[in-house]
Write an enzyme that holds these catalytic residues in place. Structure first.
Site, PDB file in Angstrom:
ATOM      1  N   THR A 274       8.673  21.330   5.309  1.00  0.00           N
ATOM      2  CA  THR A 274       7.859  21.953   6.361  1.00  0.00           C
ATOM      3  C   THR A 274       7.275  23.269   5.891  1.00  0.00           C
ATOM      4  O   THR A 274       6.098  23.569   6.118  1.00  0.00           O
ATOM      5  CB  THR A 274       8.718  22.204   7.621  1.00  0.00           C
ATOM      6  OG1 THR A 274       9.124  20.952   8.137  1.00  0.00           O
ATOM      7  CG2 THR A 274       7.926  22.961   8.688  1.00  0.00           C
TER       8      THR A 274
ATOM      9  N   ASN B 110      12.370  39.307  -2.023  1.00  0.00           N
ATOM     10  CA  ASN B 110      11.460  38.222  -2.378  1.00  0.00           C
ATOM     11  C   ASN B 110      12.011  36.828  -2.112  1.00  0.00           C
ATOM     12  O   ASN B 110      11.446  35.841  -2.561  1.00  0.00           O
ATOM     13  CB  ASN B 110      11.093  38.336  -3.866  1.00  0.00           C
ATOM     14  CG  ASN B 110      10.517  39.699  -4.198  1.00  0.00           C
ATOM     15  OD1 ASN B 110       9.524  40.110  -3.621  1.00  0.00           O
ATOM     16  ND2 ASN B 110      11.185  40.423  -5.082  1.00  0.00           N
TER      17      ASN B 110
ATOM     18  N   THR C 295      16.344  36.956   3.027  1.00  0.00           N
ATOM     19  CA  THR C 295      17.720  37.215   2.569  1.00  0.00           C
ATOM     20  C   THR C 295      17.862  38.704   2.205  1.00  0.00           C
ATOM     21  O   THR C 295      16.951  39.500   2.435  1.00  0.00           O
ATOM     22  CB  THR C 295      18.048  36.386   1.310  1.00  0.00           C
ATOM     23  OG1 THR C 295      17.230  36.876   0.241  1.00  0.00           O
ATOM     24  CG2 THR C 295      17.755  34.909   1.541  1.00  0.00           C
TER      25      THR C 295
ATOM     26  N   SER D  30      11.701  14.866   1.965  1.00  0.00           N
ATOM     27  CA  SER D  30      11.214  14.629   3.326  1.00  0.00           C
ATOM     28  C   SER D  30      11.568  13.243   3.861  1.00  0.00           C
ATOM     29  O   SER D  30      10.757  12.584   4.468  1.00  0.00           O
ATOM     30  CB  SER D  30       9.679  14.793   3.329  1.00  0.00           C
ATOM     31  OG  SER D  30       9.230  15.031   4.644  1.00  0.00           O
TER      32      SER D  30
ATOM     33  N   ASN E 132      16.421  11.727   7.443  1.00  0.00           N
ATOM     34  CA  ASN E 132      17.884  11.751   7.356  1.00  0.00           C
ATOM     35  C   ASN E 132      18.549  11.347   8.673  1.00  0.00           C
ATOM     36  O   ASN E 132      19.634  10.789   8.676  1.00  0.00           O
ATOM     37  CB  ASN E 132      18.422  13.086   6.837  1.00  0.00           C
ATOM     38  CG  ASN E 132      17.658  14.277   7.345  1.00  0.00           C
ATOM     39  OD1 ASN E 132      16.859  14.141   8.286  1.00  0.00           O
ATOM     40  ND2 ASN E 132      17.871  15.428   6.770  1.00  0.00           N
ATOM     41  N   CYS E 133      17.882  11.611   9.785  1.00  0.00           N
ATOM     42  CA  CYS E 133      18.476  11.225  11.071  1.00  0.00           C
ATOM     43  C   CYS E 133      18.362   9.734  11.326  1.00  0.00           C
ATOM     44  O   CYS E 133      18.932   9.211  12.288  1.00  0.00           O
ATOM     45  CB  CYS E 133      17.819  11.981  12.220  1.00  0.00           C
ATOM     46  SG  CYS E 133      17.881  13.762  12.017  1.00  0.00           S
TER      47      CYS E 133
ATOM     48  N   LEU F 103      16.540  29.237   4.814  1.00  0.00           N
ATOM     49  CA  LEU F 103      16.394  28.524   6.084  1.00  0.00           C
ATOM     50  C   LEU F 103      17.205  27.244   6.056  1.00  0.00           C
ATOM     51  O   LEU F 103      17.683  26.803   5.017  1.00  0.00           O
ATOM     52  CB  LEU F 103      14.909  28.221   6.345  1.00  0.00           C
ATOM     53  CG  LEU F 103      14.186  27.356   5.299  1.00  0.00           C
ATOM     54  CD1 LEU F 103      14.296  25.870   5.644  1.00  0.00           C
ATOM     55  CD2 LEU F 103      12.704  27.733   5.250  1.00  0.00           C
ATOM     56  N   GLY F 104      17.362  26.663   7.232  1.00  0.00           N
ATOM     57  CA  GLY F 104      18.024  25.363   7.340  1.00  0.00           C
ATOM     58  C   GLY F 104      19.538  25.472   7.472  1.00  0.00           C
ATOM     59  O   GLY F 104      20.067  26.502   7.870  1.00  0.00           O
TER      60      GLY F 104
END
Lengths: 552, 552
Positions: free
Chosen positions: A14, A277, A273, A38, A41-42, A281-282
């Site tokens: 994404t 730089n 973080t 991509s 997975n669900c 995510l996730g």
């Protein structure tokens, strides 16, 4: 600008696609250590079970199609093995060539995901023991199922994937066991709500082993015996492990980025973080818990996708905030839909909150749509709210319109709603879809009655502690209902006779009233309460009582 | 305290029941001029069509059961014919005895409802011409249907009840015509959305006559010929009138209470009328329009029920506010669900608002759930939002998960949400239920792209006005899609070839891009836009274009 993204599934893909849309000129490299990006997975359990027939359906994008569409340099089977944050470069191992090379970046995005736990249980490496996390796992299970004449399967762990696999293996005709170390499946909901799921699984012929972890796997001919902590031995042709996951934070930690105690990558509200730089995510990102303002990690696709979009915008110069995750989720469990949002009671108690003081609970069992229109089904709803009325979370189980009500409450929570707000929501009503008082309005009304002192609730969990010296159970249902089962020792006066028969009640005792779900009980408690009786009304009524005490 | 309530259906019955629960000692008298109280008015068409089989299902409460449960003196066939607000009494005509009597009150609640319009069209009193509003109407239609061998029916008016009746008469095997004076059915949604409904009705074999009011009904043997304004004559065995309604405000007006220009009863935020001792609620109450702060009348059960509860609480001493109605609604139209909330574009334009300046529009066609899970269906969504991003309204049409998305947006609207808020909503996702980016998130994303200047949209309505001297249509779909139909005169370059083939485009022209629904079109417009082209992206893509231009 050169942007390197680590991880090509939900959030990483994404971020790459959105970044391309906002910046046609950025150089974007997407590294994925696996072979696929991509993927759905669900959807994996449903491919194994055959609901999704075509494997290609799982592959939403290939590296080639993603590159064509978005001009992203996708490198699968290329694993980023270290980060030099001072030198702004990553070291990459190419699993195809075996070679390692460096790639520089201006901005690095970490979307490493998580990995299923594989605790050191004796025998866990048996040939018919599988985890399900990605396409190769799926192919392996599918091949195993196709190539063997399987009769039985045991799923270890009663979380989302565990239950979805149980259903899909059942659909394949296998006899399915589920072993779960905790007292319940589906941890986002509380025990009394999980009992509804337990009952449903039992009805479907799935054998549940709760409070029962795995001690050992014993190879036995072609099968495996799953040995549980209480000594139970389950012969199994197939074992699916879905015990839990851990965030893939090692790469970030080794690079000296700040991580939390579970290894999750610490980020600020812009998802940056501890390094200027590098974004994360996730599943592996340590984000704000929208309900309590603390930190949490939510391994779900929805938050990951939203985070990916925000990271892309921020790389392109915006300063968008990720305001937190509230853990909204849903799962199909055979014929049931199980959905929740916000905090649950287990979490509130772990945080030291006290029921009746810091927070309140509503149980309601409204119809999914107007009762007079065919097909209406009970939705079991639990609402948690603070002493000031603020909605903290909700759980719902049923067969129709379940996640719709959770979505509505999840939306209200996003705006800091109180239970009073829920009473005012103007939701779509026609007989096939809802009632003039939508279930969400209904739980708001009950909550309002509690806060306004119009109802003193009692919960099914409290029933065994009721002191029959000081209290009396009063069943206000019809004769027909009463005869088909009631709480032992209860008096019986139908609500519609209560005004005339009030003299039969001992006003020195607390009257613990119940009906089928709590609605008539509330009417009865209002009649008696205004006549000077001390009353409590059983939330969820005899229906929840019976479900709660269901042996599984 | 003695409370008299006029009108015993949705709002009146709710007020009585709630008042009893908060005040066991009040004397409550409920007057209903008809024979029935608290009946399932939204279920009537489904009883006629046979979906609801048992007539008793329609009678949620009888006068007797309501009295037993709530201790309310219910007087059906008793019509309040005048109010003496100074004397605090009403004059009542008892239609059983024919006598008239007075009844005093401390507080009076007016819940008079509304009445279907019966304009003075020649022949309207024909014996096979019916309105559907209450139980006697229903019985009359049901009896007529049962006793005659009907082949055809014409429904006059394409509102909720008209379309529900069309479906139910079709289910009975009748050939159904619908005549509607306006250019569209289902006025809460806008024309381009209604075109989807028109197409569906046509597919179901219903003959639609739009822009075509009734001039005359001509009795012809056992049947009626419905003569439309364009001269069309429709032979009909049965005619259902559902032209519209008028609020029953005459009683209030005659008593000197303040009424609006349509006869609706003016109330303050506590739902009190211009008289200190009289409240009003339901179809005939002139309430706040939640979206624009003006006044409105919403003849729907949801608002009436909420108002009834608020009135009861205020009578009992509270000071609860009714904050307004937003017109959330849903209807089942054959296989379609048609739902909306907030304002529509017709209303914005009537209020003088200008598209592109005062408000914007999004059209999107997301899947109801993950595309790779079987059964996903397109949801056609239209979102209206202000220049500052505030959500003004939404409309959705489809077959699955339609009213769920409207409920979510209706909830967001209640909290004054902006389209940015919609992008952040954390909604329940698993493949059978939604996508990781829920349709509500998706319309938020598109709206955000418009406000942030990332997308310059063009609407299907604007296509005929595109000047092909200055602009060019670019179809970015696949070869396969392009060949099956496109906008006449369009160039064709699939989005995935666009970066290489950009040289084929004339940069002096505006590029009007379209794909199937608008998603690939957006990617293409971002590619070209950043290369210096002036682009616009067709919202809803070729799908909405084709639907919009569908002849009906």
């Amino acid at each position: 600008m050169k942007v390197v993204i680590v991880g090509g599934v939900a959030g990483g893909a994404t971020a790459a696609a959105r970044l391309r849309r906002v910046d046609e000129n950025a150089e974007i490299i997407l590294f994925e250590r696996g072979e696929y990006i991509s993927f759905a997975n669900c959807g994996l359990p449903y491919y194994i079970g055959g609901t999704i027939e075509d494997r290609d359906e799982l592959l939403l994008q290939t590296p080639e199609s993603f590159n064509e569409r978005f001009g992203v340099d996708v490198r699968v089977l290329n694993e980023v093995v270290s980060i030099d944050k001072e030198g702004k470069k990553v070291s990459v191992q190419d699993h195809k060539s075996g070679k390692t090379y460096d790639e520089s970046y201006d901005v690095l995005v970490l979307s490493p995901g998580s990995t299923p736990l594989r605790p050191p249980i004796p025998g866990i490496d048996g040939k018919n023991i599988f985890s399900l996390w990605n396409i190769p796992d799926t192919d392996a299970i599918k091949a195993f199922v196709n190539e063997h004449d399987l009769e039985s399967a045991t799923v270890i762990g009663g979380g989302f994937i565990g239950l979805e696999m149980a259903e899909n293996l059942h659909d394949l005709g296998l006899k399915v066991n589920i072993a779960e170390m905790a007292p319940q499946v589906m941890m986002p909901i509380d025990f009394e709500m999980a009992q509804i799921v337990h009952g449903h699984l039992k009805k479907k012929g799935v054998q549940l082993h709760l409070n029962n972890g795995v001690k050992e796997f014993v190879q036995n001919g072609d099968g495996t015996e799953v040995v549980l902590s209480d000594g139970t031995r389950i012969p199994s042709d197939l074992v699916i492990l879905s015990i839990g996951i851990k965030p893939n934070g090692e790469l970030a930690k080794a690079a000296g980025l700040e991580v939390n105690e579970r290894g999750g990558i610490v980020v600020d509200e812009n998802l940056k973080t501890s390094d200027e730089n590098i974004y994360a995510l996730g599943d592996a990102a340590d984000v704000v818990d929208f309900i309590n303002g603390g930190k949490t990690m939510i391994p779900l696709a929805g938050p990951a996708n939203k985070q990916g979009r925000i990271v892309a915008d921020n790389i392109a110069g915006a300063s968008k905030r990720y305001k937190g995750s509230q853990g909204t989720s849903v799962a199909k469990v055979f014929d049931l839909t199980v959905s929740s949002t916000g905090t649950n009671e287990k979490t509130l108690q772990r945080l030291g909150k006290v029921y009746g003081k810091d927070y309140h609970v509503v149980h309601a069992l409204p119809n999914s749509h107007a009762g007079y229109y065919p097909g209406a089904q009970t939705i079991w709803i639990k609402l948690l709210f603070a002493a000031d009325g603020k909605v903290l979370g909700a759980q719902a189980v049923g067969t129709e319109g379940v996640e719709k009500r959770i979505d509505v409450i999840a939306t209200a929570i996003r705006f800091g709603a109180s239970v009073y707000d829920l009473t005012e929501l103007e939701l779509a009503y026609a007989p096939p879809y809802s009632s003039a008082k939508d279930p969400v309005n209904m739980v708001g009304f009950v909550a309002e009655n509690i806060l306004d002192g119009l109802m003193d609730p009692i919960r099914v969990e409290e029933i065994p502690d009721v002191d029959l010296e000081k209290s009396v159970f009063l069943d206000v249902r019809t004769e027909y209902e009463h005869k088909r089962g009631t709480i032992p020792g209860s008096l019986h006066i139908p609500v519609d006779e209560l005004r005339e028969r009030v003299g039969e009640l001992d006003s020195s005792k607390e009257i613990v009233i119940f009906c089928a779900v709590g609605v008539r009980g509330h009417v009865a408690s209002r009649i008696l309460g205004q006549k000077g009786f001390k009353t409590r009304n059983l939330m969820g009524g005899f229906s929840l009582y019976r479900q709660y005490h269901l042996p599984v």
